[in-house]
Motif scaffolding. Structure first.
Motif, PDB file in Angstrom:
ATOM      1  N   VAL A 116      -5.323  12.908  27.982  1.00  0.00           N
ATOM      2  CA  VAL A 116      -4.913  11.719  27.053  1.00  0.00           C
ATOM      3  C   VAL A 116      -4.522  12.037  25.636  1.00  0.00           C
ATOM      4  N   ALA A 117      -3.834  11.177  25.245  1.00  0.00           N
ATOM      5  CA  ALA A 117      -3.544  11.470  23.786  1.00  0.00           C
ATOM      6  C   ALA A 117      -3.056  10.270  23.167  1.00  0.00           C
ATOM      7  N   THR A 118      -3.405  10.158  21.880  1.00  0.00           N
ATOM      8  CA  THR A 118      -3.155   8.903  21.047  1.00  0.00           C
ATOM      9  C   THR A 118      -2.740   9.503  19.639  1.00  0.00           C
ATOM     10  N   THR A 119      -1.854   8.895  18.794  1.00  0.00           N
ATOM     11  CA  THR A 119      -1.570   9.265  17.457  1.00  0.00           C
ATOM     12  C   THR A 119      -1.927   8.122  16.399  1.00  0.00           C
ATOM     13  N   TRP A 120      -2.006   8.654  15.339  1.00  0.00           N
ATOM     14  CA  TRP A 120      -2.395   7.332  14.204  1.00  0.00           C
ATOM     15  C   TRP A 120      -2.084   8.322  12.894  1.00  0.00           C
ATOM     16  N   GLY A 159       0.903  -1.184  -0.283  1.00  0.00           N
ATOM     17  CA  GLY A 159      -0.135   0.080  -0.093  1.00  0.00           C
ATOM     18  C   GLY A 159       0.912   1.295   0.100  1.00  0.00           C
ATOM     19  N   THR A 160       0.176   2.246   0.651  1.00  0.00           N
ATOM     20  CA  THR A 160       1.009   3.560   0.457  1.00  0.00           C
ATOM     21  C   THR A 160       1.264   4.191   1.718  1.00  0.00           C
ATOM     22  N   GLU A 161       2.482   5.014   1.908  1.00  0.00           N
ATOM     23  CA  GLU A 161       2.909   5.452   3.324  1.00  0.00           C
ATOM     24  C   GLU A 161       2.213   6.839   3.728  1.00  0.00           C
ATOM     25  N   PRO A 162       2.145   6.892   4.956  1.00  0.00           N
ATOM     26  CA  PRO A 162       1.480   8.085   5.548  1.00  0.00           C
ATOM     27  C   PRO A 162       1.864   9.543   4.921  1.00  0.00           C
ATOM     28  N   GLU A 163       0.913  10.452   4.999  1.00  0.00           N
ATOM     29  CA  GLU A 163       1.193  11.809   4.750  1.00  0.00           C
ATOM     30  C   GLU A 163       1.293  12.789   6.188  1.00  0.00           C
ATOM     31  N   PHE A 164       0.558  12.261   7.114  1.00  0.00           N
ATOM     32  CA  PHE A 164       0.370  13.118   8.233  1.00  0.00           C
ATOM     33  C   PHE A 164       0.273  12.030   9.336  1.00  0.00           C
ATOM     34  N   THR A 165       0.653  12.925  10.719  1.00  0.00           N
ATOM     35  CA  THR A 165       0.435  12.135  11.920  1.00  0.00           C
ATOM     36  C   THR A 165      -1.036  12.629  12.428  1.00  0.00           C
ATOM     37  N   GLY A 166      -1.871  11.789  12.703  1.00  0.00           N
ATOM     38  CA  GLY A 166      -3.173  12.350  13.224  1.00  0.00           C
ATOM     39  C   GLY A 166      -3.207  12.261  14.634  1.00  0.00           C
ATOM     40  N   TYR A 167      -3.874  13.222  15.468  1.00  0.00           N
ATOM     41  CA  TYR A 167      -3.729  13.474  16.984  1.00  0.00           C
ATOM     42  C   TYR A 167      -5.257  13.288  17.477  1.00  0.00           C
ATOM     43  N   SER A 168      -5.431  12.221  18.586  1.00  0.00           N
ATOM     44  CA  SER A 168      -7.051  12.673  19.267  1.00  0.00           C
ATOM     45  C   SER A 168      -6.464  12.983  20.771  1.00  0.00           C
ATOM     46  N   VAL A 169      -6.647  13.822  21.199  1.00  0.00           N
ATOM     47  CA  VAL A 169      -6.103  14.272  22.408  1.00  0.00           C
ATOM     48  C   VAL A 169      -7.512  14.871  23.408  1.00  0.00           C
ATOM     49  N   LYS A 170      -7.195  14.747  24.809  1.00  0.00           N
ATOM     50  CA  LYS A 170      -8.295  15.292  25.694  1.00  0.00           C
ATOM     51  C   LYS A 170      -7.032  16.221  26.534  1.00  0.00           C
ATOM     52  N   LEU A 171      -7.498  17.493  26.445  1.00  0.00           N
ATOM     53  CA  LEU A 171      -6.436  18.639  27.067  1.00  0.00           C
ATOM     54  C   LEU A 171      -7.399  19.781  27.630  1.00  0.00           C
ATOM     55  N   ASP A 172      -6.730  20.660  28.243  1.00  0.00           N
ATOM     56  CA  ASP A 172      -7.411  22.104  28.839  1.00  0.00           C
ATOM     57  C   ASP A 172      -6.664  23.076  27.822  1.00  0.00           C
ATOM     58  N   ILE A 173      -7.629  23.530  27.117  1.00  0.00           N
ATOM     59  CA  ILE A 173      -6.947  24.843  26.426  1.00  0.00           C
ATOM     60  C   ILE A 173      -7.332  26.106  27.221  1.00  0.00           C
ATOM     61  N   VAL A 174      -6.257  26.944  27.289  1.00  0.00           N
ATOM     62  CA  VAL A 174      -6.472  28.006  28.078  1.00  0.00           C
ATOM     63  C   VAL A 174      -7.358  29.134  27.650  1.00  0.00           C
ATOM     64  N   GLY A 180     -12.815  20.748  25.352  1.00  0.00           N
ATOM     65  CA  GLY A 180     -11.508  19.663  25.773  1.00  0.00           C
ATOM     66  C   GLY A 180     -11.109  18.679  24.908  1.00  0.00           C
ATOM     67  N   TYR A 181     -11.806  18.362  23.839  1.00  0.00           N
ATOM     68  CA  TYR A 181     -11.362  17.330  22.883  1.00  0.00           C
ATOM     69  C   TYR A 181     -10.891  17.782  21.468  1.00  0.00           C
ATOM     70  N   LEU A 182      -9.877  17.475  21.130  1.00  0.00           N
ATOM     71  CA  LEU A 182      -9.388  18.004  19.817  1.00  0.00           C
ATOM     72  C   LEU A 182      -8.597  16.671  19.029  1.00  0.00           C
ATOM     73  N   ASN A 183      -9.034  17.038  17.764  1.00  0.00           N
ATOM     74  CA  ASN A 183      -8.283  16.058  16.793  1.00  0.00           C
ATOM     75  C   ASN A 183      -7.484  17.124  15.707  1.00  0.00           C
TER      76      ASN A 183
END
Ligand SMILES: Cc1cc2nc3c(=O)[nH]c(=O)nc-3n(C[C@H](O)[C@H](O)[C@H](O)COP(=O)(O)OP(=O)(O)OC[C@H]3O[C@@H](n4cnc5c(N)ncnc54)[C@H](O)[C@@H]3O)c2cc1C
Length: 378
Positions: free
Chosen positions: A253-257, A172-187, A210-213
Motif C-alpha cells: 500500500v502506498a500514499t503520498t502527500w 499560502g505556501t507551496e510544498p518543499e517535499f513529497t511525503g510517503y506512507s507505505v506498507k512494504l517488505d524490506i529485504v 513493514g511500515y515506512l514514512n
C-alpha cells in the motif's frame, strides 16, 4: 468533519443532508496503522461531551507506538522526539487525557452511527459538481440529482469542489517535499537506522516492521505529478534518502502527500461555509488536521443552528471565521516551522540541534506538548 458537523446540527434540531462522493467508506488508509490519528485535548473533550469518546475502542487499548522502541517518547516536532518524562502537566487543567490515539475508520464509523441515530440523511456515491446560491438558499447538483438547502457547508477535503466552485481565495505556501506512507517488505531492513532518521537528502522512519514514512525534498514534484507509486520508485527514493543499497521486495500500500500549506482567506460567503481540510491544508507533521477540523465543526455547529432557527444574535455566525481562522493559521505555521527544521541543509541541521537541546528540557517539552495537544486552547 462533515459527519461531526452533521451531528452537531442534528442535535440542535436541524434537518441535515450529507452528500458523500465515496460510495464505499472503507479504505486501508483509514485503518491502522495508516489510519492512526492523534486526538488533541480539545477533540477529546468535544467527543467526550457528546458521549462519542466512550464509543471508541481504539483509544482505550492503543498505547503510544513510540513507547516500546523509544523509551517514553510522547511525540515529535520535526522528527525530534519529546519525552513524557519532561512534560510538566501540573501546569495544565486536570481531567481528561491530553492526548489519545484513534483510528480514522473507527471515528468515522462512530460518527456515522451517531448521525444516523440523530436522523441525518447520508447519501453515498454522490459527488457535488455544481451549486448556485441566492439570498434564500443554495441549490446543489450531485450526480444527476439536484438538492435545495438553506445552507451549504463544504467539508469535502483538501481538494474541495465547494471551495473551488465558490471562488474562495486559498492562499499560502507551496510544498518543499513529497511525503510517503507505505506498507512494504524490506529485504534487508538492518541497513536502515532506527527511529526517525534525518539525512542530507530527507528523512525516513520505520514506524514498525513493514511500515515506512519518508520525506523527499523534491519540491513536492512527485506527488503533484500524480504518478502511481511503484516498488521501484519507493526503493529508489529510500536508497537516495538513506544513502544505502537497501532492497524493497514488495510494495503493498502506498500514499503520498506534501507540506503544501494553504488556507481559505474567508470561511464564509453568503450561504456557503467551509470547514476542515476544505478550509485549510498543511502537512500531517504533528497530526493536527483532524483536530483542527473537529474544532471547526464544534464551533460552527451551534452557531449555524441558532442562525437557522432565527435565534442568533447579530454577528454570531461571523464569529466562526473570527475564532477559527487564527487557530488554523497557527497550525499552518506550526507545520511550516517543522519543515524549516527538517530541510536537508547545513543551516537547518544546526537549528535542529539547538531545538533538540531545548526539547529535552522541562520547559521545552511542556511547550511543545502543550501546542501539539492543543492544551492552550482549552
Ligand atoms: C498520513 C496522514 C496522517 C495524518 N495524521 C493526523 C493526525 O495524527 N492527527 C490529525 O489531527 N490529523 C491528521 N491528519 C490529517 C487528517 O486526516 C485530515 O486533516 C482530516 O481527515 C480532514 O478531514 P476532512 O473531513 O476535512 O476531509 P476528508 O477526510 O478528506 O473528508 C472529505 C470527504 O469529502 C468527500 N468529498 C470530496 N469531494 C467531494 C464532492 N465533490 N462531493 C461530495 N463529497 C466529496 C470525500 O470523499 C471525503 O469523504 C493526517 C493526514 C495524513 C494524510
Amino acid at each position: 468533519m462533515g459527519l461531526m458537523l452533521a451531528c452537531e446540527l442534528a442535535l440542535a434540531r436541524c434537518t441535515v443532508l450529507v452528500l458523500e462522493k465515496a460510495a464505499d467508506p472503507h479504505s486501508p488508509l483509514k485503518q491502522l496503522p495508516f489510519g492512526i490519528r492523534g486526538l488533541s485535548a480539545p477533540s477529546i473533550e468535544a467527543l467526550h461531551r457528546r458521549g462519542l469518546l466512550e464509543r471508541m475502542e481504539v483509544p482505550k487499548r492503543m498505547t503510544n507506538p513510540f513507547n516500546a522502541s523509544r523509551g517514553r517518547q510522547a511525540g515529535h516536532f520535526a522528527g525530534i522526539p519529546f519525552s513524557f518524562d519532561h512534560i510538566d502537566t501540573s501546569r495544565w487543567r486536570p481531567g481528561l487525557p491530553y492526548s489519545l490515539l484513534a483510528e480514522m475508520a473507527e471515528l468515522e464509523a462512530v460518527l456515522t452511527r451517531r448521525a444516523e441515530e440523530l436522523g441525518v440523511d447520508i447519501r453515498r456515491g454522490l459527488a457535488i459538481t455544481a451549486f448556485q446560491q441566492d439570498t434564500d438558499g443554495v441549490t446543489v447538483q450531485a450526480g444527476d440529482q439536484s438538492f435545495g438547502a438553506a445552507w451549504l457547508v463544504g467539508c469535502d477535503g483538501a481538494r474541495s469542489v465547494v471551495r473551488k466552485l465558490g471562488g474562495f481565495a486559498f492562499e499560502g505556501t507551496e510544498p518543499e517535499f513529497t511525503g510517503y506512507s507505505v506498507k512494504l517488505d524490506i529485504v534487508d531492513p538492518e541497513k536502515l537506522g532506527a527511529g526517525r532518521v534525518a539525512t542530507a537528502r530527507g528523512m525516513y522512519f520505520q514506524s514498525q516492521p513493514g511500515y515506512l514514512n519518508m520525506q523527499d525534498f523534491d519540491g513536492g514534484a512527485f506527488h503533484q505529478a500524480g504518478l502511481p507509486v511503484s516498488r521501484e520508485h519507493v526503493q529508489a527514493v529510500l536508497r537516495r534518502i538513506s544513502d544505502t543499497d537497501v532492497t524493497v521486495g514488495a510494495l503493498h500500500v502506498a500514499t503520498t502527500w506534501t507540506d503544501r500549506a494553504r488556507q481559505a482567506t474567508s470561511y464564509h460567503q453568503g450561504r456557503v461555509l467551509l470547514a476542515g481540510d476544505a478550509a485549510h491544508i498543511h502537512s500531517p507533521l504533528g497530526g493536527q488536521g483532524l483536530n483542527l477540523g473537529l474544532g471547526d465543526a464544534v464551533n460552527l455547529g451551534w452557531k449555524l443552528a441558532a442562525t437557522i432557527h432565527g435565534e442568533a444574535p447579530a454577528g454570531l455566525l461571523d464569529s466562526y471565521q473570527a475564532e477559527r481562522h487564527p487557530i488554523g493559521a497557527q497550525v499552518l505555521d506550526w507545520s511550516r516551522a517543522q519543515v524549516a527544521l527538517m530541510r536537508p541543509s547545513p543551516e537547518a541541521r544546526a537549528l535542529n540541534a539547538i531545538f533538540r537541546d531545548l526539547i529535552n528540557t522541562r520547559d521545552g517539552a511542556t511547550y511543545i506538548a502543550g501546542r501539539v495537544w492543543g492544551v492552550a486552547q482549552l
